[in-house]
Enzyme design. Structure first.
Site, PDB file in Angstrom:
ATOM      1  N   ASP A  45      43.200 -11.173  25.519  1.00 43.37           N
ATOM      2  CA  ASP A  45      44.542 -11.668  25.192  1.00 43.37           C
ATOM      3  C   ASP A  45      44.781 -13.049  25.804  1.00 43.37           C
ATOM      4  O   ASP A  45      44.229 -13.381  26.853  1.00 43.37           O
ATOM      5  CB  ASP A  45      45.587 -10.660  25.704  1.00 43.37           C
ATOM      6  CG  ASP A  45      46.950 -10.885  25.064  1.00 43.37           C
ATOM      7  OD1 ASP A  45      47.033 -11.584  24.044  1.00 43.37           O
ATOM      8  OD2 ASP A  45      47.942 -10.348  25.601  1.00 43.37           O
TER       9      ASP A  45
ATOM     10  N   LEU B   3      22.218  -3.462  24.604  1.00 36.80           N
ATOM     11  CA  LEU B   3      23.673  -3.321  24.771  1.00 36.80           C
ATOM     12  C   LEU B   3      24.284  -3.079  23.401  1.00 36.80           C
ATOM     13  O   LEU B   3      23.857  -3.692  22.420  1.00 36.80           O
ATOM     14  CB  LEU B   3      24.250  -4.616  25.365  1.00 36.80           C
ATOM     15  CG  LEU B   3      25.765  -4.829  25.265  1.00 36.80           C
ATOM     16  CD1 LEU B   3      26.508  -3.986  26.295  1.00 36.80           C
ATOM     17  CD2 LEU B   3      26.147  -6.292  25.462  1.00 36.80           C
TER      18      LEU B   3
ATOM     19  N   HIS C 268      41.962 -19.308  19.427  1.00 35.73           N
ATOM     20  CA  HIS C 268      41.043 -18.273  18.937  1.00 35.73           C
ATOM     21  C   HIS C 268      39.621 -18.818  18.868  1.00 35.73           C
ATOM     22  O   HIS C 268      38.673 -18.134  19.256  1.00 35.73           O
ATOM     23  CB  HIS C 268      41.480 -17.775  17.549  1.00 35.73           C
ATOM     24  CG  HIS C 268      42.846 -17.128  17.545  1.00 35.73           C
ATOM     25  ND1 HIS C 268      43.220 -16.190  18.473  1.00 35.73           N
ATOM     26  CD2 HIS C 268      43.919 -17.292  16.727  1.00 35.73           C
ATOM     27  CE1 HIS C 268      44.472 -15.812  18.224  1.00 35.73           C
ATOM     28  NE2 HIS C 268      44.916 -16.467  17.178  1.00 35.73           N
TER      29      HIS C 268
HETATM   30  C1  IPE Z   1      46.423  -7.015  21.712  1.00 34.03           C
HETATM   31  O1  IPE Z   1      46.959  -8.276  21.897  1.00 34.03           O
HETATM   32  C2  IPE Z   1      45.481  -7.017  20.553  1.00 34.03           C
HETATM   33  C3  IPE Z   1      44.255  -7.777  20.727  1.00 34.03           C
HETATM   34  C4  IPE Z   1      43.856  -8.369  21.823  1.00 34.03           C
HETATM   35  C5  IPE Z   1      43.410  -7.854  19.574  1.00 34.03           C
HETATM   36  P1  IPE Z   1      48.384  -8.663  21.307  1.00 34.03           P
HETATM   37  O2  IPE Z   1      48.656 -10.045  21.741  1.00 34.03           O
HETATM   38  O3  IPE Z   1      48.410  -8.413  19.844  1.00 34.03           O
HETATM   39  O4  IPE Z   1      49.315  -7.602  22.026  1.00 34.03           O
HETATM   40  P2  IPE Z   1      50.870  -7.641  22.353  1.00 34.03           P
HETATM   41  O5  IPE Z   1      51.563  -7.997  21.060  1.00 34.03           O
HETATM   42  O6  IPE Z   1      51.092  -8.688  23.385  1.00 34.03           O
HETATM   43  O7  IPE Z   1      51.181  -6.284  22.850  1.00 34.03           O
HETATM   44  C1  IPE Z   2      44.548 -12.550  21.573  1.00 34.41           C
HETATM   45  O1  IPE Z   2      45.281 -13.694  21.820  1.00 34.41           O
HETATM   46  C2  IPE Z   2      43.836 -12.585  20.242  1.00 34.41           C
HETATM   47  C3  IPE Z   2      44.403 -11.695  19.223  1.00 34.41           C
HETATM   48  C4  IPE Z   2      45.356 -10.841  19.396  1.00 34.41           C
HETATM   49  C5  IPE Z   2      43.825 -11.784  17.894  1.00 34.41           C
HETATM   50  P1  IPE Z   2      46.757 -13.884  21.277  1.00 34.41           P
HETATM   51  O2  IPE Z   2      46.679 -14.528  19.921  1.00 34.41           O
HETATM   52  O3  IPE Z   2      47.503 -12.609  21.306  1.00 34.41           O
HETATM   53  O4  IPE Z   2      47.350 -14.900  22.324  1.00 34.41           O
HETATM   54  P2  IPE Z   2      48.808 -14.883  22.970  1.00 34.41           P
HETATM   55  O5  IPE Z   2      49.012 -13.530  23.540  1.00 34.41           O
HETATM   56  O6  IPE Z   2      49.765 -15.206  21.878  1.00 34.41           O
HETATM   57  O7  IPE Z   2      48.742 -15.959  24.012  1.00 34.41           O
HETATM   58 MG    MG Z   3      48.616 -11.711  22.728  1.00 27.45          MG
END
Ligand code: IPE
Ligand code: IPE
Ligand code: MG
Length: 251
Positions: free
Chosen positions: A21, A132, A38
């Site tokens: 995240d 792995l 990303h």
């Molecule tokens: C969780 O992250 C999903 C992934 C890392 C793929 P999100 O950014 O979507 O989660 P929330 O919305 O903060 O709970």
């Molecule tokens: C995690 O990073 C990747 C996915 C959920 C696909 P985020 O896109 O949720 O990044 P933040 O949480 O908005 O910083």
């Molecule tokens: Mg996120």
């Protein structure tokens, strides 16, 4: 900062799961669009996968796209799917070189066709690797998975293939998409959020949770090793007393 030499090879988790995240916030910090975050997150995936293979971890599960992530703006979803296709395509060679088997969990049929096909190709091309297993959670949510398992089990019961008495934890676990994969001993979440966001609810019943402030694109090998060291310093009691655990460890 931890290094590989700080890790006790005799106390490794068999399976580590990661909620990757913070890509969006990382992009924001760099005054860029979310997709830039990303794109940079892919290098962390590469680094952490290599680190896991290097120390001898058997399963690494990465939460890459949740069921809820479909609700993001279409442009971001499309960009993420595109990134997934190009990354899987370009990484197959490295996965084979490093003897890493690719696997995926989630509602895979809901992925765009080109993404699904690329994924299936990569899974097939890496299927013989034994070092792995890298599991990607895609279009995954734990509640979806649990409902899906309930449906499979009730279908079998309806057809009298099983009786209600036979339903136990083992059968339930084998109806989940993680069938055959041991539960993770360690769950890591980056970016400072302390929540599970619908990830592996059943499988993490007894996992150790590790939260770090680092945003995913800033999470490197040493951060992964640090999480492993932290895990190795914990006492996993599974409901028993500390004394019982110490006696068992001495035996
Ligand atoms: C969780 O992250 C999903 C992934 C890392 C793929 P999100 O950014 O979507 O989660 P929330 O919305 O903060 O709970
Ligand atoms: C995690 O990073 C990747 C996915 C959920 C696909 P985020 O896109 O949720 O990044 P933040 O949480 O908005 O910083
Ligand atoms: Mg996120």
């Amino acid at each position: 900062m931890a290094s590989i030499s700080d890790i006790d090879k005799n106390k490794l988790p068999n399976h580590v799961a990661i909620i990757m995240d913070g890509n969006g916030r990382w992009a924001q910090q760099h005054n860029k669009e979310r997709i830039f975050g990303h794109q940079n997150g892919v290098s962390s995936v590469r680094e952490v996968t290599e680190a896991a293979a290097e120390i001898g971890i058997n399963y690494l599960t990465l939460y890459a796209f949740s069921t809820e992530n479909w609700n993001r703006p279409k442009a971001e979803v499309d960009a993420l799917m595109g990134l997934l296709v190009s990354t899987i395509h370009s990484e197959v060679e490295t996965l084979n070189k490093n003897k890493i088997r690719l696997w995926a969990i989630g509602n895979l049929k809901s992925l765009p066709a080109n993404c699904y096909n690329e994924l299936m190709d990569a899974i097939q091309q890496t299927s013989k690797n034994t070092r792995l297993t890298l599991v990607l959670a895609l279009s995954y949510s734990a509640k979806w998975e649990i409902i899906d398992a309930v449906k499979k089990i009730s279908e079998k019961a309806k057809k009298n293939e099983i009786s209600t008495k036979e339903i136990d934890e083992k059968m339930f676990a084998s109806s989940l998409c993680t069938n055959g994969i041991p539960d993770p001993e360690l769950l890591i979440r980056t970016s400072g959020e302390q929540r599970i966001s619908n990830f592996l609810l059943w499988q993490i019943a007894y996992s150790e949770l590790y939260f770090t402030e680092k945003l995913w694109p800033d999470f490197h090998k040493e951060d992964f090793f640090e999480a492993i060291c932290d895990f190795q310093n914990r006492e996993r009691r599974f409901g028993k007393t500390s004394e019982q655990i110490k006696v068992n460890n001495k035996q």
